[in-house]
Design a protein around this motif. Structure first.
Motif, mmCIF file in Angstrom:
data_model
loop_
_atom_site.group_PDB
_atom_site.id
_atom_site.type_symbol
_atom_site.label_atom_id
_atom_site.label_comp_id
_atom_site.label_asym_id
_atom_site.label_seq_id
_atom_site.Cartn_x
_atom_site.Cartn_y
_atom_site.Cartn_z
ATOM 1 N N GLU A 115 0.818 -1.218 0.000
ATOM 2 C CA GLU A 115 0.000 0.000 0.000
ATOM 3 C C GLU A 115 0.851 1.268 0.000
ATOM 4 N N CYS A 116 1.775 1.366 0.973
ATOM 5 C CA CYS A 116 2.546 2.610 1.109
ATOM 6 C C CYS A 116 4.007 2.441 0.688
ATOM 7 N N TYR A 117 4.416 1.242 0.326
ATOM 8 C CA TYR A 117 5.767 0.917 -0.148
ATOM 9 C C TYR A 117 6.851 1.178 0.887
ATOM 10 N N SER A 118 6.463 1.272 2.146
ATOM 11 C CA SER A 118 7.446 1.441 3.215
ATOM 12 C C SER A 118 8.090 0.092 3.520
ATOM 13 N N LYS A 119 9.371 0.116 3.815
ATOM 14 C CA LYS A 119 10.085 -1.124 4.111
ATOM 15 C C LYS A 119 10.026 -1.445 5.603
ATOM 16 N N GLU A 120 9.491 -0.551 6.398
ATOM 17 C CA GLU A 120 9.365 -0.756 7.833
ATOM 18 C C GLU A 120 7.891 -0.794 8.210
ATOM 19 N N GLY A 121 7.574 -1.583 9.216
ATOM 20 C CA GLY A 121 6.215 -1.568 9.748
ATOM 21 C C GLY A 121 5.345 -2.728 9.330
ATOM 22 N N LEU A 122 5.809 -3.603 8.451
ATOM 23 C CA LEU A 122 4.999 -4.742 8.025
ATOM 24 C C LEU A 122 5.103 -5.833 9.092
ATOM 25 N N LYS A 123 3.954 -6.280 9.616
ATOM 26 C CA LYS A 123 3.939 -7.257 10.705
ATOM 27 C C LYS A 123 3.015 -8.418 10.343
ATOM 28 N N LEU A 124 3.536 -9.635 10.498
ATOM 29 C CA LEU A 124 2.787 -10.868 10.260
ATOM 30 C C LEU A 124 2.449 -11.482 11.617
ATOM 31 N N THR A 125 1.161 -11.801 11.836
ATOM 32 C CA THR A 125 0.701 -12.331 13.108
ATOM 33 C C THR A 125 0.036 -13.682 12.904
ATOM 34 N N PHE A 126 0.406 -14.654 13.733
ATOM 35 C CA PHE A 126 -0.211 -15.975 13.736
ATOM 36 C C PHE A 126 -1.108 -16.067 14.964
ATOM 37 N N LYS A 127 -2.386 -16.447 14.752
ATOM 38 C CA LYS A 127 -3.346 -16.544 15.854
ATOM 39 C C LYS A 127 -4.012 -17.915 15.831
ATOM 40 N N GLN A 128 -4.369 -18.400 17.026
ATOM 41 C CA GLN A 128 -5.012 -19.702 17.149
ATOM 42 C C GLN A 128 -6.339 -19.529 17.890
ATOM 43 N N LYS A 129 -7.353 -20.286 17.463
ATOM 44 C CA LYS A 129 -8.701 -20.151 18.016
ATOM 45 C C LYS A 129 -8.781 -20.751 19.415
ATOM 46 N N PHE A 130 -9.427 -20.010 20.322
ATOM 47 C CA PHE A 130 -9.589 -20.388 21.719
ATOM 48 C C PHE A 130 -11.064 -20.279 22.064
ATOM 49 N N ILE A 131 -11.644 -21.347 22.618
ATOM 50 C CA ILE A 131 -13.065 -21.373 22.979
ATOM 51 C C ILE A 131 -13.174 -21.571 24.478
ATOM 52 N N GLU A 132 -14.023 -20.766 25.124
ATOM 53 C CA GLU A 132 -14.241 -20.916 26.563
ATOM 54 C C GLU A 132 -15.735 -20.886 26.857
ATOM 55 N N THR A 133 -16.206 -21.884 27.603
ATOM 56 C CA THR A 133 -17.593 -21.953 28.057
ATOM 57 C C THR A 133 -17.575 -22.083 29.577
ATOM 58 N N ASN A 134 -18.761 -22.279 30.158
ATOM 59 C CA ASN A 134 -18.839 -22.480 31.600
ATOM 60 C C ASN A 134 -18.276 -23.840 32.009
ATOM 61 N N PHE A 135 -18.187 -24.768 31.067
ATOM 62 C CA PHE A 135 -17.784 -26.126 31.383
ATOM 63 C C PHE A 135 -16.377 -26.497 30.926
ATOM 64 N N TYR A 136 -15.832 -25.819 29.934
ATOM 65 C CA TYR A 136 -14.501 -26.192 29.444
ATOM 66 C C TYR A 136 -13.808 -25.032 28.750
ATOM 67 N N LYS A 137 -12.476 -25.184 28.611
ATOM 68 C CA LYS A 137 -11.642 -24.306 27.787
ATOM 69 C C LYS A 137 -11.030 -25.179 26.711
ATOM 70 N N LYS A 138 -10.986 -24.678 25.489
ATOM 71 C CA LYS A 138 -10.498 -25.499 24.390
ATOM 72 C C LYS A 138 -9.617 -24.671 23.459
ATOM 73 N N ILE A 139 -8.457 -25.223 23.133
ATOM 74 C CA ILE A 139 -7.594 -24.652 22.106
ATOM 75 C C ILE A 139 -7.787 -25.519 20.869
ATOM 76 N N THR A 140 -8.200 -24.916 19.771
ATOM 77 C CA THR A 140 -8.454 -25.682 18.549
ATOM 78 C C THR A 140 -7.237 -25.616 17.629
ATOM 79 N N SER A 141 -7.306 -26.375 16.568
ATOM 80 C CA SER A 141 -6.206 -26.375 15.598
ATOM 81 C C SER A 141 -6.445 -25.350 14.482
ATOM 82 N N ASP A 142 -7.465 -24.503 14.628
ATOM 83 C CA ASP A 142 -7.785 -23.470 13.640
ATOM 84 C C ASP A 142 -6.783 -22.319 13.766
ATOM 85 N N ILE A 143 -6.031 -22.063 12.699
ATOM 86 C CA ILE A 143 -5.005 -21.023 12.686
ATOM 87 C C ILE A 143 -5.430 -19.907 11.740
#
Length: 116
Positions: A19-47
């Motif tokens: 977009e701006c052709y700047s060589k600084e400031g580009l950031k890549l983020t990896f996130k993983q899905k987390f589900i929480e209910t009243n009964f359990y916490k779950k980390i899924t394999s959805d990235i």
């Protein structure tokens, strides 16, 4: 039930922003899905992968990625180790299970006692 993504890894890239052709400031983020209910916490394999430019404050969608960005993304993707998918039961679950087993044992005892 709440579903959200937790940040596992963030990488600063030296590529030019599409977009701006700047060589600084580009950031890549990896996130993983987390589900929480009243009964359990779950980390899924959805990235989920996100790329943002901190210079022009723009979200960079994969359609706009250049070949260089694609190569760097594939490199970091191979080196990325997500958290293992798991489920953690909370106290409410264990309480429900134990009380259900106790009630079943009581009913079984009453039935056996009444038959004899």
């Amino acid at each position: 039930m709440t579903e959200h993504y937790i940040k596992i890894k963030a990488v600063d890239l030296n590529n030019n922003c599409p977009e701006c052709y700047s060589k600084e400031g580009l950031k890549l983020t990896f996130k993983q899905k987390f589900i929480e209910t009243n009964f359990y916490k779950k980390i899924t394999s959805d990235i989920k992968y996100e790329m943002d430019c901190l210079t022009c404050n723009t979200h960079i969608y994969p359609v706009k990625w250049t070949e260089d960005i694609e190569r760097v993304f594939e490199y970091h993707k191979r080196g990325f180790n997500p958290k293992q998918a798991s489920t953690h039961f909370k106290k409410a679950t264990w309480l429900a299970i134990t009380s259900g087993v106790f009630i079943a044992l009581c009913i079984t005892a009453v039935i056996i006692y009444s038959v004899l």
